[in-house]
Design a protein around this motif. Structure first.
Motif, PDB file in Angstrom:
ATOM      1  N   GLU A 207       0.836  -1.200   0.000  1.00 56.62           N
ATOM      2  CA  GLU A 207       0.000   0.000   0.000  1.00 56.62           C
ATOM      3  C   GLU A 207       0.869   1.247   0.000  1.00 56.62           C
ATOM      4  O   GLU A 207       0.652   2.175  -0.779  1.00 56.62           O
ATOM      5  N   ALA A 208       1.884   1.243   0.850  1.00 53.28           N
ATOM      6  CA  ALA A 208       2.783   2.393   0.929  1.00 53.28           C
ATOM      7  C   ALA A 208       3.460   2.613  -0.412  1.00 53.28           C
ATOM      8  O   ALA A 208       3.565   3.742  -0.904  1.00 53.28           O
ATOM      9  N   ALA A 209       3.898   1.534  -1.040  1.00 51.28           N
ATOM     10  CA  ALA A 209       4.590   1.649  -2.318  1.00 51.28           C
ATOM     11  C   ALA A 209       3.650   2.194  -3.378  1.00 51.28           C
ATOM     12  O   ALA A 209       4.047   2.995  -4.227  1.00 51.28           O
ATOM     13  N   GLN A 210       2.378   1.775  -3.313  1.00 55.61           N
ATOM     14  CA  GLN A 210       1.420   2.226  -4.311  1.00 55.61           C
ATOM     15  C   GLN A 210       1.163   3.722  -4.174  1.00 55.61           C
ATOM     16  O   GLN A 210       1.058   4.440  -5.156  1.00 55.61           O
ATOM     17  N   ILE A 211       1.091   4.196  -2.923  1.00 55.96           N
ATOM     18  CA  ILE A 211       0.877   5.622  -2.691  1.00 55.96           C
ATOM     19  C   ILE A 211       2.054   6.416  -3.231  1.00 55.96           C
ATOM     20  O   ILE A 211       1.910   7.476  -3.811  1.00 55.96           O
ATOM     21  N   GLU A 212       3.235   5.855  -3.093  1.00 54.01           N
ATOM     22  CA  GLU A 212       4.428   6.525  -3.611  1.00 54.01           C
ATOM     23  C   GLU A 212       4.498   6.445  -5.137  1.00 54.01           C
ATOM     24  O   GLU A 212       5.378   7.028  -5.751  1.00 54.01           O
ATOM     25  N   GLY A 213       3.601   5.676  -5.723  1.00 57.77           N
ATOM     26  CA  GLY A 213       3.548   5.616  -7.177  1.00 57.77           C
ATOM     27  C   GLY A 213       4.404   4.540  -7.806  1.00 57.77           C
ATOM     28  O   GLY A 213       4.833   4.672  -8.950  1.00 57.77           O
ATOM     29  N   ALA A 214       4.681   3.478  -7.065  1.00 62.05           N
ATOM     30  CA  ALA A 214       5.509   2.413  -7.619  1.00 62.05           C
ATOM     31  C   ALA A 214       4.672   1.531  -8.543  1.00 62.05           C
ATOM     32  O   ALA A 214       3.500   1.295  -8.294  1.00 62.05           O
ATOM     33  N   THR A 215       5.289   1.064  -9.614  1.00 61.83           N
ATOM     34  CA  THR A 215       4.590   0.149 -10.512  1.00 61.83           C
ATOM     35  C   THR A 215       4.676  -1.266  -9.948  1.00 61.83           C
ATOM     36  O   THR A 215       5.437  -1.533  -9.016  1.00 61.83           O
ATOM     37  N   ALA A 216       3.893  -2.157 -10.548  1.00 64.20           N
ATOM     38  CA  ALA A 216       3.893  -3.546 -10.070  1.00 64.20           C
ATOM     39  C   ALA A 216       5.275  -4.159 -10.219  1.00 64.20           C
ATOM     40  O   ALA A 216       5.733  -4.933  -9.378  1.00 64.20           O
ATOM     41  N   TRP A 217       5.953  -3.795 -11.297  1.00 62.07           N
ATOM     42  CA  TRP A 217       7.297  -4.304 -11.569  1.00 62.07           C
ATOM     43  C   TRP A 217       8.250  -3.912 -10.438  1.00 62.07           C
ATOM     44  O   TRP A 217       8.997  -4.725  -9.917  1.00 62.07           O
ATOM     45  N   GLU A 218       8.174  -2.604 -10.064  1.00 56.04           N
ATOM     46  CA  GLU A 218       9.044  -2.125  -8.983  1.00 56.04           C
ATOM     47  C   GLU A 218       8.673  -2.781  -7.664  1.00 56.04           C
ATOM     48  O   GLU A 218       9.532  -3.135  -6.871  1.00 56.04           O
ATOM     49  N   CYS A 219       7.354  -2.933  -7.452  1.00 54.71           N
ATOM     50  CA  CYS A 219       6.891  -3.581  -6.226  1.00 54.71           C
ATOM     51  C   CYS A 219       7.502  -4.971  -6.096  1.00 54.71           C
ATOM     52  O   CYS A 219       7.945  -5.367  -5.029  1.00 54.71           O
ATOM     53  N   PHE A 220       7.512  -5.679  -7.225  1.00 60.54           N
ATOM     54  CA  PHE A 220       8.037  -7.045  -7.176  1.00 60.54           C
ATOM     55  C   PHE A 220       9.496  -7.046  -6.758  1.00 60.54           C
ATOM     56  O   PHE A 220       9.892  -7.745  -5.833  1.00 60.54           O
TER      57      PHE A 220
END
Lengths: 300, 343
Positions: A207-220
């Motif tokens: 959730e935190a990463a998504q708020i920061e605007g990370a893509t799924a690729w970066e999340c992985f």
């Protein structure tokens, strides 16, 4: 002073209780594991023959370790090398495949329970005698040898090579696609391990990463891959052990046949032990290389 | 109307226009998101369907062949669905594998060994998880060693040991004391179930190392406060283990039970060696049945017959585990996930 003594007393009491808990296993380890292992070491340096008066042992030095390499010049290429290098292709593919499947199975979709049950099914049957027997009958109406792949992709390989792809790439592709049955059937436990690991990653991080605007690729790569790295270590080690000790491994087969068919006890022990040592060293090196990159969230 | 209220209204209007824009934008994004989601779910379905087919392929093949009369095996017009159904393959397989007798042998062996392994491995795992004692790390390395060393390497000496089992040196001692040959006091464990029970009982049975490892991880994850509370209430370490630790390790116990059951069920090399004549489990009988058909003059050249019996025996062999798995898979998956095997 008195406090320290009491602490010492408590500690020795704790040690005694600990030993009491593992004592049964310790007896088994010494008498039923280490003793046979020691005997295998002893056999490795002996020439044994069975006579009317029982077994006769004769010390032969390193003869048992080298006779096979001397008598059969293809022994290394045909048996030792395939046994030791099988993991080079299998383990990485297996790790990547099982992580991918675990991520897919971790998502929410209809029929997830059914899909999971399906992918764990190989755990129940795999490495069993059933598959071995089926394989010897080729699973088809025509008799095939044990080494034929259950799914082969000659047609696809031809299309790829006529499409102008270099031979190396086509070869890698066929290597993988021919093994797809083996890989799927090998990865049951690895998928379970990864799935249990994925469930341990807190959702708040995504959730935190998504708020920061990370893509799924970066999340992985930034969250999943890092968080899952301890499991990757376990999976790698498990896959290595599995590939080294599997019944279908050429070296294990040789060790078994050497005494069950040819009755050469010393040679079987010697080559089996040296093979174990080599496998152990490979596992140790890979463990050391991988464990450097492992991230532990709460170092305890 | 004061200036303040006017300002407020303006603000509201401004806010409204802003939110409207945002909603529009988000809506478009959502649309795109939805489209990729649909594509992904189709891909996921295809992937799971394809790989599921790979997994089920041997089972489907068996199911198709088992009920097919053997003369249709080489019929090119029959691919998956048989023209007529028959039970003769199954009946032959029941005879060739001595099914009911060997099923009973397998069940007794698997269930007893699984139960023994749960008790011994959880005790050992608890010892390693919660107590500090000298040489703990090297000893735990020994647990790992028992996992790594394949049975094929040490199992010849083990065979000799079980053939002349000396009760951990007691027979040798008796031999020394009485002056007679110590082999008089040894017992052969070959062709008895003790050849599996004794190693299981002492924590070095079939893949016991993995179970010890699993239990250790599980007990480590249980909070220490529970134990401390029990200690304050006056529980000894055994009581704590039985009352506090075991109930909290239910899912691990189930996992170990299932794994142990399955691994014993599929074990062939060890059972073949330790049961040359009696108590042969299904795995051994399966191979014996096939070898028997290959060497029997009447059936040696009859390949379709051999295949029919083989498929039927394999089906009979995996069917009981499959049924157990279908009923327990929910707990199995949950058990592994919740407390499972963690690094």
């Amino acid at each position: 002073m008195a406090g320290r003594r009491r602490k010492n007393k408590m500690r020795s009491r704790e040690a005694a209780t600990g030993y009491a808990f593992i004592s049964i296993w310790l007896i088994g380890l010494i008498f039923l594991f280490l003793r046979p292992l020691g005997m295998a070491f002893y056999y490795a340096f002996q020439e044994m023959s069975i006579t009317a008066e029982g077994m006769i042992y004769e010390f032969t030095g390193l003869e048992n370790f080298i006779y096979k390499f001397r008598d059969d010049i293809y022994f290394f290429d045909s048996t030792v090398w395939p046994g030791l290098s099988k993991f080079v292709i299998e383990v990485p593919i297996c790790v990547i495949f099982s992580l991918f499947i675990a991520i897919v199975l971790n998502q929410k979709f209809k029929g997830r329970t059914f899909a999971r049950a399906l992918f764990f099914l190989p755990v129940i049957i795999t490495s069993g005698i059933a598959i071995q027997v089926l394989r010897s009958y080729g699973l088809d109406t025509s008799m095939e040898t044990e080494n034929t792949y259950l799914f082969s992709s000659n047609g696809v390989a031809q299309i790829l090579s006529s499409a102008g792809l270099p031979y190396v790439i086509v070869d890698i592709f066929t290597q993988i696609s021919n093994r797809i049955f083996d890989i799927v059937w090998m990865s049951g436990i690895q998928i379970i391990l990864y799935l249990s690991g994925l469930q341990g990653i807190p959702a708040s991080e995504y959730e935190a990463a998504q708020i920061e605007g990370a893509t799924a690729w970066e999340c992985f790569w930034k969250i999943t891959w890092v968080r899952i790295s301890p499991i990757t270590l376990v999976v790698v080690v498990y896959s290595l052990i599995d590939s080294f000790t599997n019944v279908s491994n050429t070296m294990i087969k040789f060790v078994y046949e050497e005494y069950s068919l040819r009755g050469n006890l010393g040679g079987s022990s010697a080559l089996g032990l040296s093979y174990c040592l080599a496998a152990f060293l490979i596992i140790l090196v890979i463990y050391a290389l991988t464990s450097k990159h492992v991230f532990y969230a709460n170092d305890n | 109307m004061s200036a303040g209220v006017l300002l407020e209204k303006m603000h509201i209007r401004k806010d409204r226009t802003q939110t409207e824009g945002a909603v529009k934008k988000r809506f478009r994004k959502k649309d795109l998101y939805g489209a990729t989601r649909v594509i992904w779910s189709i891909c996921r379905f295809l992937l799971i369907f394809g790989l599921g087919f790979v997994i089920l392929y041997p089972l489907l093949q068996i199911l198709s062949k088992v009920f097919m009369p053997v003369d249709q095996y080489q019929d090119l017009s029959v691919i998956w669905i048989p023209k007529s159904l028959t039970m003769s393959n199954i009946q032959n397989a029941l005879v060739y594998t001595k099914f009911w007798e060997s099923l009973a042998n397998t069940l007794i062996l698997c269930l007893s060994c699984a139960a023994i392994q749960i008790v011994v491995c959880s005790l050992t795992g608890y010892g390693f998880a919660r107590f500090r004692f000298p040489l703990r790390e090297p000893l735990f390395l020994m647990v790992i060693l028992t996992i790594i060393i394949p049975t094929q390497v040490i199992f010849l000496p083990s065979f000799v040991q079980y053939r002349f089992f000396d009760f951990f040196g007691i027979s040798r001692l008796l031999g020394l004391l009485t002056g007679r040959d110590y082999t008089e006091f040894t017992r052969s464990l070959i062709d008895t179930r003790w050849s599996f029970w004794i190693p299981s009982l002492f924590g070095v049975g079939l893949r016991s190392g993995i179970f010890i490892y699993l239990f250790r991880q599980c007990f480590r994850n249980i909070p220490k406060e529970l134990e401390e509370a029990a200690k304050i209430d006056g529980c000894g370490s055994i009581t704590t283990y039985v009352r506090i630790m075991l109930p909290n390790a239910k899912s691990s116990i189930l996992t170990v039970f299932l794994f142990s059951l399955v691994w014993h069920w599929n074990e062939y090399t060890l059972t073949r060696t330790f049961f040359p004549q009696k108590f042969q489990p299904l795995a051994v009988q399966l191979k014996l049945a096939i070898d028997g058909m290959m060497s029997d003059l009447a059936t040696r050249t009859n390949l379709p017959f051999q295949m029919g019996v083989t498929y039927a025996s394999v089906l009979l062999f995996i069917l009981p585990v499959l049924i157990i798995y279908i009923f327990t898979q929910r707990w199995f998956v949950e058990g592994v996930e919740s407390s499972g095997i963690k690094g």
